[in-house]
Design a protein around this motif. Structure first.
Motif, PDB file in Angstrom:
ATOM      1  N   UNK A  76       0.912  -0.966  -0.039  1.00 46.64           N
ATOM      2  CA  UNK A  76       0.261   0.071   0.057  1.00 46.64           C
ATOM      3  C   UNK A  76       0.853   1.178   0.196  1.00 46.64           C
ATOM      4  N   UNK A  77       1.559   1.238   0.888  1.00 41.49           N
ATOM      5  CA  UNK A  77       2.754   2.456   1.174  1.00 41.49           C
ATOM      6  C   UNK A  77       3.367   2.731  -0.151  1.00 41.49           C
ATOM      7  N   UNK A  78       4.117   1.480  -0.691  1.00 40.14           N
ATOM      8  CA  UNK A  78       4.906   1.388  -1.921  1.00 40.14           C
ATOM      9  C   UNK A  78       4.033   1.996  -3.085  1.00 40.14           C
ATOM     10  N   UNK A  79       2.974   1.960  -3.312  1.00 42.12           N
ATOM     11  CA  UNK A  79       2.130   1.946  -4.324  1.00 42.12           C
ATOM     12  C   UNK A  79       1.825   3.595  -4.220  1.00 42.12           C
ATOM     13  N   UNK A  80       1.674   4.111  -3.089  1.00 40.66           N
ATOM     14  CA  UNK A  80       1.276   5.395  -2.861  1.00 40.66           C
ATOM     15  C   UNK A  80       2.551   6.308  -3.176  1.00 40.66           C
ATOM     16  N   UNK A  81       3.780   5.930  -2.927  1.00 39.04           N
ATOM     17  CA  UNK A  81       5.150   6.492  -3.320  1.00 39.04           C
ATOM     18  C   UNK A  81       5.152   6.343  -5.086  1.00 39.04           C
ATOM     19  N   UNK A  82       5.010   5.402  -5.472  1.00 44.73           N
ATOM     20  CA  UNK A  82       4.917   5.216  -6.891  1.00 44.73           C
ATOM     21  C   UNK A  82       4.363   6.331  -7.514  1.00 44.73           C
ATOM     22  N   UNK A  83       2.957   6.430  -6.996  1.00 52.21           N
ATOM     23  CA  UNK A  83       1.784   7.391  -7.634  1.00 52.21           C
ATOM     24  C   UNK A  83       2.206   8.772  -7.456  1.00 52.21           C
ATOM     25  N   UNK A  84       3.045   9.029  -6.303  1.00 50.66           N
ATOM     26  CA  UNK A  84       3.273  10.464  -6.230  1.00 50.66           C
ATOM     27  C   UNK A  84       4.357  10.857  -7.093  1.00 50.66           C
ATOM     28  N   UNK A  85       5.010   9.830  -7.581  1.00 50.66           N
ATOM     29  CA  UNK A  85       6.395  10.058  -8.521  1.00 50.66           C
ATOM     30  C   UNK A  85       5.762  10.424  -9.784  1.00 50.66           C
ATOM     31  N   UNK A  86       5.025   9.540 -10.428  1.00 57.37           N
ATOM     32  CA  UNK A  86       4.448   9.360 -11.526  1.00 57.37           C
ATOM     33  C   UNK A  86       3.034  10.109 -12.112  1.00 57.37           C
ATOM     34  N   UNK A  87       2.249  10.263 -10.787  1.00 54.54           N
ATOM     35  CA  UNK A  87       0.814  10.971 -11.105  1.00 54.54           C
ATOM     36  C   UNK A  87      -0.095  10.104 -12.011  1.00 54.54           C
ATOM     37  N   UNK A  88       0.138   8.934 -11.930  1.00 52.02           N
ATOM     38  CA  UNK A  88      -0.430   8.054 -12.765  1.00 52.02           C
ATOM     39  C   UNK A  88      -0.925   6.745 -11.985  1.00 52.02           C
ATOM     40  N   UNK A  89      -1.677   5.896 -12.715  1.00 57.22           N
ATOM     41  CA  UNK A  89      -2.020   4.651 -11.986  1.00 57.22           C
ATOM     42  C   UNK A  89      -0.814   3.673 -12.121  1.00 57.22           C
ATOM     43  N   UNK A  90      -0.834   2.853 -11.108  1.00 56.40           N
ATOM     44  CA  UNK A  90       0.186   1.989 -11.159  1.00 56.40           C
ATOM     45  C   UNK A  90      -0.134   0.349 -10.604  1.00 56.40           C
ATOM     46  N   UNK A  91       0.835  -0.517 -11.127  1.00 52.47           N
ATOM     47  CA  UNK A  91       0.385  -1.583 -10.587  1.00 52.47           C
ATOM     48  C   UNK A  91       1.875  -2.372 -10.047  1.00 52.47           C
ATOM     49  N   UNK A  92       1.508  -3.252  -9.176  1.00 55.18           N
ATOM     50  CA  UNK A  92       2.835  -4.010  -8.422  1.00 55.18           C
ATOM     51  C   UNK A  92       3.157  -5.025  -9.629  1.00 55.18           C
ATOM     52  N   UNK A  93       4.405  -5.023  -9.979  1.00 52.32           N
ATOM     53  CA  UNK A  93       4.995  -5.782 -10.753  1.00 52.32           C
ATOM     54  C   UNK A  93       5.749  -6.877 -10.173  1.00 52.32           C
ATOM     55  N   UNK A 102       6.825  -1.025  -9.405  1.00 55.84           N
ATOM     56  CA  UNK A 102       5.686  -0.680  -9.887  1.00 55.84           C
ATOM     57  C   UNK A 102       5.586  -0.176 -11.306  1.00 55.84           C
ATOM     58  N   UNK A 103       4.707  -0.539 -12.148  1.00 53.25           N
ATOM     59  CA  UNK A 103       4.946  -0.045 -13.720  1.00 53.25           C
ATOM     60  C   UNK A 103       3.538   0.923 -13.601  1.00 53.25           C
ATOM     61  N   UNK A 104       3.762   1.998 -14.302  1.00 54.68           N
ATOM     62  CA  UNK A 104       2.786   3.235 -14.521  1.00 54.68           C
ATOM     63  C   UNK A 104       1.859   2.618 -15.689  1.00 54.68           C
ATOM     64  N   UNK A 105       0.705   2.698 -15.796  1.00 57.28           N
ATOM     65  CA  UNK A 105      -0.448   2.366 -16.660  1.00 57.28           C
ATOM     66  C   UNK A 105      -1.289   3.677 -17.008  1.00 57.28           C
ATOM     67  N   UNK A 106      -1.659   3.831 -18.292  1.00 52.22           N
ATOM     68  CA  UNK A 106      -2.534   4.673 -18.580  1.00 52.22           C
ATOM     69  C   UNK A 106      -3.993   4.413 -18.670  1.00 52.22           C
ATOM     70  N   UNK A 107      -4.966   5.086 -19.106  1.00 51.49           N
ATOM     71  CA  UNK A 107      -6.148   4.966 -19.076  1.00 51.49           C
ATOM     72  C   UNK A 107      -6.576   3.403 -20.149  1.00 51.49           C
ATOM     73  N   UNK A 167       1.575   0.409 -20.742  1.00 48.95           N
ATOM     74  CA  UNK A 167       2.527   1.164 -19.933  1.00 48.95           C
ATOM     75  C   UNK A 167       2.714   2.201 -20.714  1.00 48.95           C
ATOM     76  N   UNK A 168       3.267   3.405 -19.617  1.00 46.59           N
ATOM     77  CA  UNK A 168       3.530   4.768 -19.752  1.00 46.59           C
ATOM     78  C   UNK A 168       4.749   5.175 -19.423  1.00 46.59           C
ATOM     79  N   UNK A 169       5.417   6.125 -19.873  1.00 46.58           N
ATOM     80  CA  UNK A 169       6.720   6.751 -19.301  1.00 46.58           C
ATOM     81  C   UNK A 169       6.618   7.260 -18.015  1.00 46.58           C
TER      82      UNK A 169
END
Length: 169
Positions: free
Chosen positions: A38-55, A113-118, A122-124
């Motif tokens: 949970x906290x790692x996903x929040x950190x990843x989302x803070x970085x990329x400002x996108x949806x993320x999934x645990x890889x 984590x991997x950032x994913x778009x709508x 995957x997105x950069x």
């Protein structure tokens, strides 16, 4: 675009209560993994400002038990980035508020984590920049961890074809 590692910093604190514990009176490993993810996903989302999934979860190294009545403190930060992936380190400490002992390192973990778009593709993600020398070391050693992660993923893919049927067959 680059972002400072500190921009992804996130903290989670929780009481360790009896329903969270095993028969030894310590925090269930599975419950701690839930908090870590949970906290790692929040950190990843803070970085990329996108949806993320645990890889992947690279490791979960339990150093000290976390007991009922203590609090658990999880600190997370993006420590390395690929094209669409982010490595997040989670430092887990414990604190006994009935004593003046301060915080004790209890565990740590690295997740990807991997950032994913709508469109669920995957997105950069932005590259990271270290805030100080200590964080620079984490960033610099991230490439080696990423290589080991890729090797482990290839091994897992081999195992998946080997074990595609029931285990006992």
């Amino acid at each position: 675009m680059k972002k400072l590692m500190s921009e992804s910093y996130a903290v989670k604190t929780a009481n360790v209560l009896p329903p969270d514990s095993n028969s030894h009176g310590t925090l269930f490993g599975g419950r701690l993994l839930q908090y870590v993810d949970d906290i790692a996903a929040i950190s990843a989302r803070r970085h990329c400002r996108e949806s993320v999934v645990t890889a992947s979860i690279d490791s979960m190294d339990f150093l000290k038990p976390i007991n009922i009545g203590e609090i658990v403190i999880l600190e997370a930060m993006v420590t390395y980035t690929g094209r669409s992936s982010m490595e997040v380190m989670v430092k887990i400490s414990k604190e006994d508020l009935t004593r003046e002992s301060g915080k004790t390192l209890a565990a740590f973990s690295f997740l990807t984590f991997v950032a994913i778009g709508e469109d669920n593709q995957t997105i950069e993600v932005p590259k990271i920049e270290a805030d100080n020398d200590r964080l620079q070391w984490l960033k610099d050693t991230g490439e080696e961890r990423a290589k080991r992660r890729l090797e482990r993923k290839e091994q897992s893919q081999s195992l998946s074809s080997f074990f595609s049927s029931d285990l006992l067959e």
